[in-house]
Design a protein around this motif. Structure first.
Motif, PDB file in Angstrom:
ATOM      1  N   THR A 225       0.825  -1.212   0.000  1.00 32.97           N
ATOM      2  CA  THR A 225       0.000   0.000   0.000  1.00 32.97           C
ATOM      3  C   THR A 225       0.858   1.261   0.000  1.00 32.97           C
ATOM      4  O   THR A 225       0.606   2.212  -0.759  1.00 32.97           O
TER       5      THR A 225
ATOM      6  N   GLY B 166     -11.515   5.223  -2.720  1.00 33.88           N
ATOM      7  CA  GLY B 166     -11.275   3.895  -2.170  1.00 33.88           C
ATOM      8  C   GLY B 166     -11.853   3.737  -0.775  1.00 33.88           C
ATOM      9  O   GLY B 166     -12.478   2.716  -0.450  1.00 33.88           O
ATOM     10  N   ALA B 167     -11.653   4.765   0.059  1.00 33.70           N
ATOM     11  CA  ALA B 167     -12.192   4.714   1.425  1.00 33.70           C
ATOM     12  C   ALA B 167     -13.716   4.695   1.399  1.00 33.70           C
ATOM     13  O   ALA B 167     -14.361   3.948   2.148  1.00 33.70           O
TER      14      ALA B 167
ATOM     15  N   ALA C  36     -14.900   1.282   0.323  1.00 36.55           N
ATOM     16  CA  ALA C  36     -14.714   0.285   1.382  1.00 36.55           C
ATOM     17  C   ALA C  36     -15.827   0.367   2.415  1.00 36.55           C
ATOM     18  O   ALA C  36     -16.356  -0.656   2.870  1.00 36.55           O
ATOM     19  N   ILE C  37     -16.213   1.595   2.781  1.00 41.00           N
ATOM     20  CA  ILE C  37     -17.294   1.772   3.757  1.00 41.00           C
ATOM     21  C   ILE C  37     -18.619   1.270   3.196  1.00 41.00           C
ATOM     22  O   ILE C  37     -19.387   0.582   3.877  1.00 41.00           O
TER      23      ILE C  37
ATOM     24  N   LEU D  47     -19.068  -1.010   0.876  1.00 39.88           N
ATOM     25  CA  LEU D  47     -19.020  -2.466   0.805  1.00 39.88           C
ATOM     26  C   LEU D  47     -19.221  -3.088   2.187  1.00 39.88           C
ATOM     27  O   LEU D  47     -19.929  -4.090   2.330  1.00 39.88           O
ATOM     28  N   ALA D  48     -18.620  -2.477   3.221  1.00 40.59           N
ATOM     29  CA  ALA D  48     -18.755  -3.006   4.584  1.00 40.59           C
ATOM     30  C   ALA D  48     -20.208  -2.969   5.038  1.00 40.59           C
ATOM     31  O   ALA D  48     -20.703  -3.913   5.664  1.00 40.59           O
TER      32      ALA D  48
END
Length: 200
Positions: free
Chosen positions: A9, A31-32, A35-36, A38-39
């Motif tokens: 990374t 990206g962040a 990710a949230i 998807l979570a």
């Protein structure tokens, strides 16, 4: 593994900052955010399946599954008690339906009951871990849910390829685990009579 992912990374971020600084920070933010998102979607999927498992246990379906898998679990997990085999059956059932994370709590309970009081994994624990890592999936619910959430036009197309791949991996893993467990069984110490009347 944490160190490897950190290095990868960090190297990617440094390279992106040097080569294309205008795109580096937007990419990190996107990206962040992804990710949230998807979570949250995964939490919804797992919440549903964990509820299904809880209902199965309360209405007695877990005991019915235990009876269904009893002939197989008794042969594969020799020496384990009925409660352990019940957890194993629930774990197998969840994995068959592609509920990987929903199967984890039952898998942990089964592993705890398989311990023999030492700090080493028993043959049954190793075999159970292999089966969980490969796990035959009749209905990969989690993958279908992720494909559907990503906007797939036909999210269920993964069923047949997933079934073939997991069937091959599970059979291969199970055979290898049983074969590799044979030397450890043959090395178990045998108690015999002391030589020349010696006491030990």
């Amino acid at each position: 593994m944490n160190s490897v992912f950190f290095v990868m990374t960090a190297a990617s971020l440094i390279l992106m900052t040097v080569t294309s600084p205008d795109d580096a920070f937007p990419a990190m933010i996107d990206g962040a955010s992804g990710a949230i998102t998807l979570a949250v979607k995964l939490c919804a999927i797992y919440a549903i399946w964990l509820s299904v498992l809880d209902i199965m246990e309360k209405i007695g379906l877990s005991k019915a599954l235990n009876k269904l898998f009893a002939p197989i679990s008794k042969r594969l997990f020799k020496g384990e008690d009925e409660k352990t085999r019940e957890y194993v059956s629930l774990n197998f059932s969840a994995n068959l339906l592609g509920m990987g994370s929903a199967a984890t709590p039952m898998g942990i309970k089964a592993m705890e009951r398989m311990q023999d009081g030492t700090d080493k994994a028993t043959d049954n624990m190793i075999f159970f871990m292999v089966i969980n890592a490969t796990s035959i999936q009749l209905l990969p619910a989690t993958v279908i849910g992720l494909r559907s959430a990503a906007g797939s036009a036909s999210a269920s197309d993964i069923i047949l390829p997933s079934l073939i791949a997991t069937l091959v991996s599970t059979v291969s893993g199970a055979v290898l685990a049983k074969v590799l467990a044979l030397p450890s069984r043959s090395k178990k110490p045998r108690l015999g009579k002391p030589l020349n009347g010696a006491k030990f």
